[in-house]
Scaffold this motif. Structure first.
Motif, PDB file in Angstrom:
ATOM      1  N   UNK A 299      -1.213  -8.020  -2.477  1.00  0.00           N
ATOM      2  CA  UNK A 299      -0.764  -9.029  -3.434  1.00  0.00           C
ATOM      3  C   UNK A 299       0.693  -9.388  -3.187  1.00  0.00           C
ATOM      4  N   UNK A 300       1.489  -8.347  -2.988  1.00  0.00           N
ATOM      5  CA  UNK A 300       2.911  -8.582  -2.743  1.00  0.00           C
ATOM      6  C   UNK A 300       3.146  -9.375  -1.465  1.00  0.00           C
ATOM      7  N   UNK A 301       2.411  -9.017  -0.420  1.00  0.00           N
ATOM      8  CA  UNK A 301       2.663  -9.628   0.882  1.00  0.00           C
ATOM      9  C   UNK A 301       2.152 -11.054   0.953  1.00  0.00           C
ATOM     10  N   UNK A 302       0.904 -11.269   0.552  1.00  0.00           N
ATOM     11  CA  UNK A 302       0.350 -12.614   0.769  1.00  0.00           C
ATOM     12  C   UNK A 302      -0.252 -13.232  -0.476  1.00  0.00           C
ATOM     13  N   UNK A 303      -0.318 -12.463  -1.567  1.00  0.00           N
ATOM     14  CA  UNK A 303      -0.940 -13.006  -2.773  1.00  0.00           C
ATOM     15  C   UNK A 303      -2.449 -12.868  -2.689  1.00  0.00           C
ATOM     16  N   UNK A 304      -3.037 -12.243  -3.674  1.00  0.00           N
ATOM     17  CA  UNK A 304      -4.490 -12.072  -3.688  1.00  0.00           C
ATOM     18  C   UNK A 304      -5.024 -12.713  -4.970  1.00  0.00           C
ATOM     19  N   UNK A 305      -6.053 -13.564  -4.808  1.00  0.00           N
ATOM     20  CA  UNK A 305      -6.595 -14.274  -5.970  1.00  0.00           C
ATOM     21  C   UNK A 305      -7.803 -13.576  -6.573  1.00  0.00           C
ATOM     22  N   UNK A 306      -8.471 -12.792  -5.764  1.00  0.00           N
ATOM     23  CA  UNK A 306      -9.667 -12.136  -6.274  1.00  0.00           C
ATOM     24  C   UNK A 306     -10.113 -11.033  -5.339  1.00  0.00           C
TER      25      UNK A 306
END
Lengths: 309, 437
Positions: A250-257
């Motif tokens: 999440x921190x590195x690239x962003x996770x939506x699900x």
């Protein structure tokens, strides 16, 4: 020391735990709610990989609620707990990017799949492709895992099964360039959904996380809004490290699900409760087998029921 | 690896250390914390419970009454229990008896069997065995192809068969090995769920047909509470001989190691610690226990250093350092030797007292060396020996040649100067430690 291992083996692990049976036992033993009941409930959560922190939080909230309502009998307590767990899961299910998976107005919808090694990314992509194919969408796969031996061959076999096309390059090629070529091809071929496979990587490897960022950057050159959805594939047998994985990705690239895989085993995947609690990343799909249609949209109610079975 | 668990235990142990006497009250509070730590580390909750019970039992028993320093006593008890659960000695692969030896790899999907097959093959090849990999996973798409590529990478032959029955494939591989003088075959079986009876039965058939010397249960080091169920079922079906924990180069606390070991009683034989084919480590239960208790994995570090540091060069360097003749050439040599010891981030984790929290956000990738190497490579021999002559125009040239900036070159020169200064101040005793010899 051998004897200690033997001793334990003998005594503690004879039968597989049956949570329902355990709850019934607890309630029988303590018809009136006491600390033992709460302790047992907490243990049930911990055994499902919910994690100590989230478990105690859930139990604390439960206690408050039970006290508030003045409930004294243990019988109904499990329903209250289920309700609390469901509430936690559902609180994040409406995140915009994740909802896009099901209702989208962009073309092509670009979905990027990430995760640590061996969680089932490629398999999930095969099933996901099939899912969209069934919705009469034109699907293209991108074999951007150029690292693992035979990864693109594996994806190709899945693409055959699902009846969709795949863009691939030589092993060892720059994954970002594969992703770029794929998006270019997707735009040219009027594709509805492009799914980008990436190599499995431990979330602690800084340079490999940078590589993911690069893939994202390169995709943005062709479509500023892409990738529209980034999904983390999480193995349900993973314990508390799942939270670290979700955090780092999440921190590195962003996770939506999240796609929660391997739920057809005996693991419960309870770590997603901590992920929901701490990061607010919702589960969108679950993997329950090796067949094409063994990927289902996530249903909070079903998940909660399974958690306590 | 076990770093986070280590950090937390360290704090707890410190608390106990500070108190004069071990009482039921203060130890049960601390042990509750230990339990929490273990659970957060994914140790199965029953295993954790048992562990706590036995530590408590021993701490409150005669051992503590006898003890002069209760703090040390508790550390020892926790250590003994941990080491006890994980086994006492490192158990090598059993390669005794008549050849060909069969090593069978089993486990859940995605635990890392195929990658491990390659690593084991490379390892066995290194100790002069004739190895053949057997592609018995016809379930997962392209698994055969993956093993072929892995085989190519490590230079080991791969047996494939168009037969759709893994039992037959393994059988004919064994026959082939017998005919062609191959002494070890490694069976890469398909990943399967422990509750899938037909597939577990298939494993059993492969076992009875090939009579493996070793059956290794390959488990993901990040596994949670369910590790006990999986391990127990695999054990019941095929009675495996050993355990390999994979993906141990991540930040998983690895509680599964304790759980699996405890419910099966089988030895953990290897840790898989990376994607390169030599990223395989022997499992040392005692070292792992020290690691958990914050003593760092000094033994592994020393062993690695001994393997890779060229003793003669080290002695020569020491002489040079004493005479204050340390040059960029020597610096370059040092970097090469450290690089030979393995990935830097893993080395850092082994150093006692270095906490994972201190390493967070820092990148100890080997690539951090490559800039320095590039800069040194762009220097002339004269410049390497006498960095003092590197003036502005030389810096510009070096930066251009190494694809770096003048600032990078300046920074390195500054660091190098500081290092030289530091070495001047260092006494000879400390110097020895610095050089790992």
């Amino acid at each position: 020391m051998k004897s200690m291992v033997g001793r334990l083996n003998f005594g503690l692990f004879k039968t597989r735990n049956n949570l329902v049976g355990k709850i019934v036992d607890v309630i029988k033993a303590s018809p009136d709610i006491d600390d033992d009941v709460y302790d047992e409930l907490e243990e049930i959560l911990i055994e499902a990989d919910v994690g100590v922190g989230t478990s105690s939080k859930l139990i604390e909230n439960l206690k408050k609620k039970i006290d508030e309502l003045g409930i004294r009998k243990s019988e109904n307590i499990i329903n209250f707990l289920k309700y609390a767990v469901k509430g936690l899961i559902e609180s994040n299910s409406s995140r915009e990017a994740a909802v896009r998976l099901f209702e989208f107005d962009v073309k092509p919808l670009v979905i990027m799949i990430v995760g640590v090694n061996g969680t089932g990314k490629t398999t999930s992509i095969g099933k996901l492709a099939y899912h969209y194919k069934k919705m009469n969408k034109k699907v293209l796969l991108s074999a951007a895992d150029t690292f693992r031996a035979a990864a693109s061959e594996q994806l190709e076999i899945w693409s055959d099964r699902a009846g969709v096309d795949v863009v691939r390059n030589q092993p060892g090629a720059d994954p970002a360039s594969v992703a770029y070529d794929s998006l270019q091809a997707a735009i040219k071929r009027d594709i509805d959904v492009l799914i980008v496979d990436t190599a499995g990587r431990l979330h602690t490897k800084v340079n490999l996380m940078e590589e993911l960022k690069k893939i994202k950057r390169v995709l943005k050159k062709l479509d500023e809004t892409s990738p529209h959805v980034t999904l983390l594939v999480l193995d349900a047998t993973t314990g508390q490290n799942g939270l670290n994985q979700a955090k780092q990705f999440t921190q590195s690239i962003g996770v939506d699900g999240i796609i929660l895989t391997k739920l057809d085993g005996t693991a419960k995947g309870g770590v997603i409760l901590s992920i929901n609690d701490e990061l607010g990343v919702p589960v969108k799909f679950i993997g329950i087998g090796e067949q094409l249609d063994d990927l289902q949209p996530f249903d909070a109610q079903e998940f909660v029921e399974a958690l306590f079975q | 690896m076990f770093q986070d668990l280590t950090d937390k235990l360290e704090v707890i142990v410190r608390t106990i250390r500070g108190q004069g006497k071990v009482t039921e009250a203060n130890i049960s509070g601390s042990l509750k914390e230990v339990r929490r730590v273990l659970l957060e580390a994914d140790v199965n909750y029953k295993v954790a419970k048992h562990f706590i019970e036995s530590v408590k039992e021993r701490a409150l028993g005669r051992e503590v009454i006898k003890s002069i320093t209760p703090g040390q006593q508790i550390i020892k008890i926790i250590y003994d229990e941990l080491a006890g659960i994980m086994g006492k000695v490192d158990v090598p692969l059993d390669l005794s008896g008549s050849t060909p030896h069969v090593i069978m790899l089993t486990g859940l999907q995605g635990s890392g069997k195929t990658t491990l097959a390659g690593k084991l093959a490379a390892h066995l090849k290194n100790i002069n065995r004739t190895v053949m990999l057997v592609a018995a996973d016809i379930q997962r798409p392209a698994a055969v192809r993956q093993l072929q590529v892995v085989g190519e990478t490590v230079g080991v032959s791969v047996f494939t068969d168009s037969d759709s029955n893994p039992v037959k494939i393994c059988q004919s591989a064994l026959n082939h090995a017998k005919r062609s003088g191959i002494d070890t075959i490694i069976l890469d079986t398909a990943g399967r769920l422990h509750i899938d009876e037909p597939l577990m039965n298939e494993l059993l058939e492969i076992k009875s047909n090939t009579n493996p010397r070793e059956i290794l249960f390959v488990a993901d080091g990040m596994t949670g509470q369910d590790a006990v169920n999986t391990a127990k079922d695999f054990l019941q079906w095929i009675d495996f001989t050993g355990i390999v924990l994979t993906k141990m180069d991540g930040d998983a606390r690895g509680g599964a190691a304790l759980s699996i070991r405890m419910v099966t009683g089988k030895p953990i034989k290897y840790l898989s610690v990376g994607e390169k084919m030599d990223a395989l480590e022997k499992f040392h239960p005692d070292r792992m226990a020290s690691r958990i208790l914050g003593m760092g994995d000094v033994l592994t570090l020393v062993e690695k250093a001994q393997q890779t540091v060229d003793q003669e060069k080290a002695a020569k360097l020491e002489r040079k350092l004493r005479r204050q003749e340390f040059t960029f050439e020597d610096f370059y040599d040092q970097i090469q030797q450290i690089k030979n010891m393995g990935p830097l981030d893993q080395l850092m984790k082994m150093i006692p007292g270095l906490k994972s929290s201190m390493l967070k956000g820092m990148s100890f990738d080997d690539r951090s060396f490559s800039k320095i190497e590039a800069i040194i490579n762009s220097m002339t021999a004269e410049e390497r020996r006498r960095p003092g002559i590197i003036n502005g125009s030389r810096r510009k040239r070096i930066a251009g040649g190494s694809g770096t900036t003048v600032q990078d070159v300046n920074q390195l020169l500054k660091q190098f100067q500081m290092m030289q200064k530091m070495m001047k101040n260092m006494n000879k005793g400390k110097l020895k430690g610095f050089l790992f010899n």
